[in-house]
Structures are given as structure tokens and as C-alpha cells.
Design an enzyme around this catalytic site. Structure first.
Site, short mmCIF file in Angstrom:
data_model
loop_
_atom_site.label_atom_id
_atom_site.label_comp_id
_atom_site.label_asym_id
_atom_site.label_seq_id
_atom_site.Cartn_x
_atom_site.Cartn_y
_atom_site.Cartn_z
N ASN A 85 -10.58 2.43 2.94
CA ASN A 85 -10.27 2.22 1.57
C ASN A 85 -11.27 1.54 0.84
OD1 ASN A 85 -8.16 2.16 -0.67
ND2 ASN A 85 -8.38 0.26 -0.47
N TRP A 117 -9.81 7.96 -7.90
CA TRP A 117 -10.88 8.28 -8.63
C TRP A 117 -10.76 7.93 -9.96
CZ3 TRP A 117 -15.67 9.31 -7.41
CH2 TRP A 117 -16.22 9.77 -6.08
N GLU A 129 0.78 -0.87 0.10
CA GLU A 129 -0.03 -0.02 0.01
C GLU A 129 0.90 1.25 0.06
OE1 GLU A 129 -3.23 -0.04 -0.48
OE2 GLU A 129 -3.03 -2.36 -0.52
N TRP A 187 -21.48 11.96 -19.26
CA TRP A 187 -22.08 12.03 -17.93
C TRP A 187 -23.42 12.59 -17.70
CZ3 TRP A 187 -18.52 9.01 -15.52
CH2 TRP A 187 -17.10 9.11 -15.66
N TRP A 237 -16.22 11.76 -12.56
CA TRP A 237 -15.51 11.40 -11.46
C TRP A 237 -14.98 12.73 -10.89
CZ3 TRP A 237 -10.18 12.89 -11.78
CH2 TRP A 237 -9.92 13.12 -13.19
P1 FAD Z 1 -3.43 2.13 5.57
O1 FAD Z 1 -4.44 1.07 4.93
O2 FAD Z 1 -3.17 2.03 6.95
O3 FAD Z 1 -2.28 2.39 4.76
C1 FAD Z 1 -1.22 3.13 5.28
C2 FAD Z 1 -0.99 4.14 4.26
O4 FAD Z 1 -0.50 3.66 2.92
C3 FAD Z 1 -1.95 5.26 3.95
O5 FAD Z 1 -1.91 6.01 5.10
C4 FAD Z 1 -1.55 5.88 2.63
O6 FAD Z 1 -0.56 6.90 2.94
C5 FAD Z 1 -1.00 4.69 1.93
N1 FAD Z 1 -2.12 3.95 1.24
C6 FAD Z 1 -2.90 2.99 1.44
N2 FAD Z 1 -3.53 2.40 0.72
C7 FAD Z 1 -3.27 3.28 -0.56
C8 FAD Z 1 -3.86 3.41 -1.95
N3 FAD Z 1 -4.82 2.37 -2.26
N4 FAD Z 1 -3.32 4.48 -2.67
C9 FAD Z 1 -2.53 5.10 -2.41
N5 FAD Z 1 -2.02 5.11 -0.83
C10 FAD Z 1 -2.44 4.22 -0.06
N6 FAD Z 1 -5.28 7.92 0.26
C11 FAD Z 1 -4.65 9.27 0.65
O7 FAD Z 1 -3.75 9.21 1.46
N7 FAD Z 1 -5.35 10.18 0.26
C12 FAD Z 1 -6.45 10.43 -0.36
O8 FAD Z 1 -7.03 11.69 -0.71
C13 FAD Z 1 -7.08 9.31 -1.05
N8 FAD Z 1 -8.11 9.22 -1.78
C14 FAD Z 1 -8.54 8.02 -2.34
C15 FAD Z 1 -9.74 8.14 -2.84
C16 FAD Z 1 -10.15 6.67 -3.59
C17 FAD Z 1 -11.49 6.92 -4.43
C18 FAD Z 1 -9.71 5.77 -3.39
C19 FAD Z 1 -10.38 4.22 -3.80
C20 FAD Z 1 -8.64 5.76 -2.32
C21 FAD Z 1 -7.92 6.92 -2.07
N9 FAD Z 1 -6.89 6.58 -1.03
C22 FAD Z 1 -6.38 7.94 -0.52
C23 FAD Z 1 -6.08 5.51 -0.93
C24 FAD Z 1 -6.45 4.80 0.53
O9 FAD Z 1 -8.00 4.92 0.54
C25 FAD Z 1 -6.12 5.62 1.91
O10 FAD Z 1 -4.76 5.89 1.77
C26 FAD Z 1 -6.30 4.78 3.06
O11 FAD Z 1 -7.75 4.45 3.30
C27 FAD Z 1 -6.15 5.59 4.31
O12 FAD Z 1 -6.24 4.87 5.28
P2 FAD Z 1 -5.26 4.34 6.36
O13 FAD Z 1 -4.29 5.82 6.54
O14 FAD Z 1 -5.78 3.77 7.52
O15 FAD Z 1 -4.52 3.49 5.41
#
Ligand code: FAD
Length: 439
Positions: free
Chosen positions: A326, A367, A260, A291, A344
Site C-alpha cells: 500500500n 488514484w 483499513e 497533463w 491518473w
Molecule cells: P491489508 O493491509 O492487509 O488490508 C486488509 C484489506 O483491507 C485489504 O485487502 C483491502 O481489502 C482493505 N484495505 C487496506 N487498505 C486499504 C485502502 N487504503 N483502501 C481500501 N481498502 C483497503 N486495494 C484493493 O483492494 N484493490 C485495488 O485495486 C487497490 N488499488 C489501490 C491503488 C492505489 C493507488 C492505492 C494508494 C491503494 C490501492 N488499494 C487497493 C488499497 C491498498 O493498497 C490495498 O488494499 C492493500 O495494499 C492490499 O494489501 P493487503 O491485502 O495485504 O492489505
């Protein structure tokens, strides 16, 4: 004071004083380091909510850094204005010899830094950017053909192979680094046009690395009802936690968690190579999609009243807390783009206004993934069934009942679109724009 005797580190999204490459660079200049932060009017003016939690988080964290710097006999200069204007004042007041920043890959930041860099050049000063918020940036990780990757899995493989002690080395900040100076004034949130509704950093997710969560991350991360993810997003966004430290733990404890963190870098890399992507589909054919313009549907989605419990629970969680799990981000984004056929970009902006961990690269990436238009995105013909998603990821309904107290009563709305019809409409619109044009 000798002329040109100071180094300034301009803090932006690197708000910590430990394991910090910008400060390390400052120490190598041989000059004492003075710390600067600018509340950028251009950014603050775009925020609608006077109680914006990101601004409060930054403010509390700066206050904490200010205390640390003052106890080291130094100060944190905090300004409110347009960066180039502020810099003119700083250069008039202080004998600046060199300046460092941590590189920021967002389009606005790149433009801002170019402008400030040119201004500093006029004074014979160089603005030096360092990589600090990611392990690998820009074109650090390229395919064998020397191209930026478009698919995550080979990128991730190459990312891991590229790991080396230089990029992972802790940037230890030496003692006695900071310029000795009287404390500087610190603005109130009110003077910045905001309101304080939090008492301190304790009102935000902790920056402590949660060993237990990371160790079992592969088991718990897909269950929105659990605290199965780290909530460290805001700390990576504002640099209150060093990515190098976190990657070190990920390497030791959990490979899925590391994956991640690599997604985060993949999206940072994509944004760097596609600065147009916040506004345009990365695969251009997807900008031909027709859209829907349906303000009632969009509002129902925003407010969590679509009649699809997993979507509504997610949107309510976001509205009430600034966080969304997520899996649920994926479901709500897919629902808006495919079931409601809403552009989107509208959803991206709605999330951007509300997520505490908002990160342009990951949000635009997420997105465009949901809309099918990004690199390594969900295929256009794959349409999540929100009811099946709920059965799979919240089978007992714990998550939905947490956020929808009226679930199961007559007060809960009927679905605003019928799944089968919505699916059919999405397939035909996507097919017309994407498949029939040969993209
Ligand atoms: P954990 O699951 O604990 O992961 C640790 C860190 O890894 C996160 O804090 C983040 O920095 C990174 N990470 C984890 N999953 C992803 C991923 N799929 N993509 C990129 N980085 C990831 N993440 C954001 O940080 N900011 C956003 O604005 C954001 N917008 C999103 C919008 C959509 C539509 C989707 C599908 C995902 C988005 N994400 C975003 C990715 C992800 O959902 C979040 O990083 C995550 O849910 C944050 O929760 P956590 O800190 O508990 O993450």
C-alpha cells in the site's frame, strides 16, 4: 418436476458457500437452490493477458465450489457468454421461480443487473439483490445532514457507531439446501481463451486469516520489506472470505486494521454515489489540469526504470507478482501524477490490468487520492519526495534490493526527472487548474 420449483443463486464476486447472504435468501424461498456462474464475455474480452491471474483464481475457486456442490449431490452451472443471453438459455432449460445475487456496486455491474432484472421480469421472476460484500453499502452510513460523507474520519466514526448485530450476523447456510441434479460440464481455461499457469489455489495468497499479522498490523503495515499486511485483498475482491468474519477478528485484534477495512467500504460508498468516478475527477476542477503526454516517461514508470528506486521497486513488484504494498502504491501513484504530470486514469488502468486484488472502488479511490481529486484526497500541494519516502519506509534498502538487483551499479538508470523541477511544475499546473479557479 413442479413448475417454477427452483431458486437460482447467480454467483459473481461472492465465490464461497459459507456465511453467504445470497444462499440464505435462497433457502428462505422454500425452493431448492441451484448455483450458477457466468464467465462474462464483456469482462473477459477486455483482458489482454491470456494468463490473467484473476481469471485463473476464479477458475480454481469455481472448481473447488463445484466439488463441494457435487459432493452435496448438486451441481454448479458454468456458462461462458453475455449474461442476458445466458439467462435466456437458463430460463428455457430450468423451472426457475426466484433468483438471488449479491449486490455489486461497479457501474458495469449495475447496468448488467438492471438488464438481467428486466429480462427476468418478463418471465415473472424477480431478481433479488442482497448486501454481502460489505457491512455497510450505498447510503447506510450518512452524515447528520443525511448526506454521504466526503471525509473519511467522520465516516469511519459513524460506521463504527452504526455496527449492529443484524449487519454482522453470520449468514449460516442450512444443510440440504441445494437442488439435486447431475454434475454439469465445467469449461477449461483454454476454452475461455486463457492459459493455465497455476496448479491450484495454493499458488495464490491464502484465505486463512493471519492472526499474527493482524495483531501486529499497526507496527508492521508501513514496512514494504516485511510481510506485514494480510494479502487478503483478492479474497475480499472475489468473496472467497466473508467480510463479516474478517471484521469480527479486526474488532478483537487491531483497530488500525479495522480502519483499513473501513476505507474499503468508504471507497465502495463513494463509487456508488459517483459511478462516473472511474473516468472523471470527483472534484471537477481537477479535470482542468494540463497533463503531460510523454510516452517514454509513462513506459519508464510502467517498467520500473524511472531512476527513483522506491518507484521502480514497486512497479517491478507489481509486474512480477500482481501485488504492490500500500505505501508503495501511494508513492508510485503520486510519482506518476505529480512528478510525471501524467493523467491518473492511465495509472489506474495500468494497475487495473495487473493487480490480483484489483478492486475498482479502491483503485479509483487510491488514484484519485494521489491525484488530489477525490474525496478526502491528498492536498494538491503535498508532493511526496520519493527519496525521503525510501529513507523513511525502507531505510536499509531491503525492499528496493529485492526488486532491483542492479541497484547501486551503473546498470541502474539515472532519474528521468529532477525532483525539484518536477515538484515546481506540478505545483504550478495544479495551482492554475485548482487554486486559481477558486476550487
Ligand atoms: P491489508 O493491509 O492487509 O488490508 C486488509 C484489506 O483491507 C485489504 O485487502 C483491502 O481489502 C482493505 N484495505 C487496506 N487498505 C486499504 C485502502 N487504503 N483502501 C481500501 N481498502 C483497503 N486495494 C484493493 O483492494 N484493490 C485495488 O485495486 C487497490 N488499488 C489501490 C491503488 C492505489 C493507488 C492505492 C494508494 C491503494 C490501492 N488499494 C487497493 C488499497 C491498498 O493498497 C490495498 O488494499 C492493500 O495494499 C492490499 O494489501 P493487503 O491485502 O495485504 O492489505
Amino acid at each position: 418436476m413442479e413448475s417454477k420449483s427452483l431458486h437460482i443463486h447467480w454467483f459473481r464476486r461472492d465465490l464461497r458457500l459459507k456465511d453467504h447472504r445470497g444462499l440464505l435468501l435462497g433457502s428462505r424461498s422454500g425452493r431448492p437452490v441451484l448455483s450458477l456462474f457466468i464467465f462474462d464475455r464483456t469482462i473477459l474480452e477486455q483482458l489482454d493477458d491470456p494468463a490473467d491471474r484473476r481469471v485463473q483464481f476464479i477458475w480454481h475457486q469455481l472448481n473447488h465450489m463445484r466439488e463441494q456442490l457435487e459432493s452435496a449431490g448438486s451441481a454448479l452451472l458454468v456458462f461462458h457468454g453475455h449474461p442476458s443471453e445466458v439467462w435466456k438459455q437458463v430460463l428455457e432449460r430450468y423451472p426457475v421461480g426466484s433468483v438471488s445475487v449479491v449486490r455489486d456496486y461497479e457501474p458495469y455491474a449495475r447496468k448488467r443487473d438492471r438488464k438481467v432484472g428486466e429480462l427476468l421480469n418478463q418471465y415473472g421472476i424477480q431478481l433479488t439483490g442482497v448486501k454481502d460484500q460489505v457491512i455497510f453499502e450505498k447510503s447506510d452510513v450518512l452524515s447528520q445532514a443525511g448526506e454521504p460523507y466526503k471525509v473519511f474520519t467522520p465516516y469511519s466514526k459513524q460506521w463504527k457507531q452504526s455496527l449492529n448485530s443484524r449487519d454482522m450476523a453470520e449468514a449460516t447456510v442450512p444443510d440440504g439446501l441445494f437442488y439435486r441434479v447431475e454434475p454439469a460440464p465445467f469449461p477449461s481455461l483454454e476454452s475461455l481463451g486463457f492459459r493455465r499457469e497455476t496448479s491450484g489455489l495454493a499458488d495464490f495468497p491464502s484465505s486463512e486469516i493471519p492472526e499474527k499479522i493482524i495483531r501486529s498490523y499497526d507496527q508492521t503495515r508501513e514496512v514494504p520489506a516485511l510481510e506485514g499486511t494480510t494479502r487478503l485483498g483478492v479474497h475480499l475482491r472475489f468473496g472467497t472470505l466473508s467480510i463479516r468474519t474478517l471484521v469480527r477478528y479486526a474488532l478483537r485484534w487491531n483497530d488500525i486494521f479495522l480502519k483499513e477495512l473501513i476505507w474499503r467500504e468508504f471507497y465502495q460508498m463513494v463509487l456508488w454515489h459517483h459511478p462516473e468516478s472511474p473516468d472523471r475527477a470527483i472534484k471537477p476542477a481537477y479535470d482542468r489540469i494540463e497533463w503531460e503526454e510523454n510516452p517514454d516517461h509513462f513506459l519508464a514508470w510502467c517498467e520500473g526504470r524511472t531512476g527513483y528506486p522506491m518507484v521502480d521497486a514497486g512497479m517491478r513488484e507489481l509486474n512480477q507478482t500482481g501485488f504492490m504494498h500500500n505505501r508503495v502504491r501511494m508513492i508510485t501513484a503520486s510519482f506518476l501524477t505529480k512528478h510525471l504530470m501524467t493523467d491518473w486514469r492511465k495509472g489506474e488502468r495500468y494497475f487495473a490490468a495487473r493487480l490480483l486484488d484489483y478492486e475498482m472502488a479502491s483503485n479509483v479511490g487510491g488514484w484519485q487520492w494521489a491525484a488530489g481529486s477525490g474525496h478526502d484526497a491528498a492536498p494538491w500541494f503535498r508532493i511526496f519526495n520519493p527519496t525521503l519516502q525510501q529513507k523513511r519506509y525502507d531505510p536499509e534498502g531491503h525492499y528496493i534490493r529485492t526488486w532491483i538487483p542492479e541497484f547501486g551499479t551503473s546498470a541502474y538508470p539515472e532519474p528521468i526527472v529532477e525532483h525539484k523541477l518536477a515538484r515546481k511544475r506540478a505545483l504550478s499546473r495544479y495551482k492554475k487548474a485548482v487554486a486559481e479557479t477558486g476550487s
